[in-house]
Scaffold this active site. Structure first.
Site, PDB file in Angstrom:
ATOM      1  NE  ARG A 181     -25.965 -13.668   4.930  1.00 11.86           N
ATOM      2  CZ  ARG A 181     -25.106 -14.528   5.441  1.00 11.86           C
ATOM      3  NH1 ARG A 181     -25.522 -15.474   6.260  1.00 11.86           N
ATOM      4  NH2 ARG A 181     -23.827 -14.444   5.157  1.00 11.86           N
ATOM      5  CB  CYS A 208     -22.974 -17.648  -4.932  1.00 13.55           C
ATOM      6  SG  CYS A 208     -24.348 -17.478  -3.788  1.00 13.55           S
ATOM      7  NE  ARG A 255     -24.459 -30.570  -9.012  1.00 11.61           N
ATOM      8  CZ  ARG A 255     -24.896 -30.340 -10.261  1.00 11.61           C
ATOM      9  NH1 ARG A 255     -25.042 -29.109 -10.699  1.00 11.61           N
ATOM     10  NH2 ARG A 255     -25.165 -31.360 -11.060  1.00 11.61           N
ATOM     11  NE  ARG A 299     -23.228 -39.443  -5.226  1.00 10.26           N
ATOM     12  CZ  ARG A 299     -22.197 -39.369  -4.393  1.00 10.26           C
ATOM     13  NH1 ARG A 299     -21.620 -38.229  -4.172  1.00 10.26           N
ATOM     14  NH2 ARG A 299     -21.734 -40.462  -3.814  1.00 10.26           N
TER      15      ARG A 299
END
Length: 127
Positions: free
Chosen positions: A66, A77, A92, A118
């Site tokens: 925002r 969330c 994340r 990752r």
């Protein structure tokens, strides 16, 4: 010509402290990097899901979107599972966006300590 599809773009970052300022700054950095790396504008974003590890609760990370002016992007969330070996102090993001990129062309973004999450993907890393 490629078909435009809704694709998932993953990202994560870590914060140094559970403060609203730190969470918002790191989340804004992550969101901007994700959008830039994938050439995505807010009008192409279908939605964004944010998760926080259980050790973070100072603010909603969606507030960072925002503050970037992403007024019309639906945001949600949630709390990460408290897995014992999970990376602490982590935000994340799963961004759903319209793009003509294939899944292999999507650039997932892992910043700061989250870069270890990752290592199997060609990701954008900073920090």
């Amino acid at each position: 010509m490629k078909n435009r599809m809704i694709r998932g773009i993953r990202g994560a970052t870590t914060v140094d402290a559970d403060t609203a300022e730190e969470i918002l700054a790191r989340t804004a950095e992550l969101l901007q990097t994700m959008a830039e790396a994938n050439a995505v504008e807010p009008d192409q974003m279908a939605s964004i899901i944010f998760t926080l590890t259980p050790d973070l609760n100072a603010t909603f990370p969606a507030e960072a979107a925002r503050q970037l002016g992403w007024k019309y992007v639906p945001l949600l969330c949630a709390r990460e599972l408290p897995v014992p070996h999970g990376l602490p102090r982590t935000v994340r993001v799963l961004m759903h966006a319209e793009t003509d990129r294939s899944p292999r062309e999507i650039r997932h973004v892992y910043l700061r300590g989250a870069a270890v999450l990752r290592e199997d993907l060609d990701t954008v890393e900073r920090g």
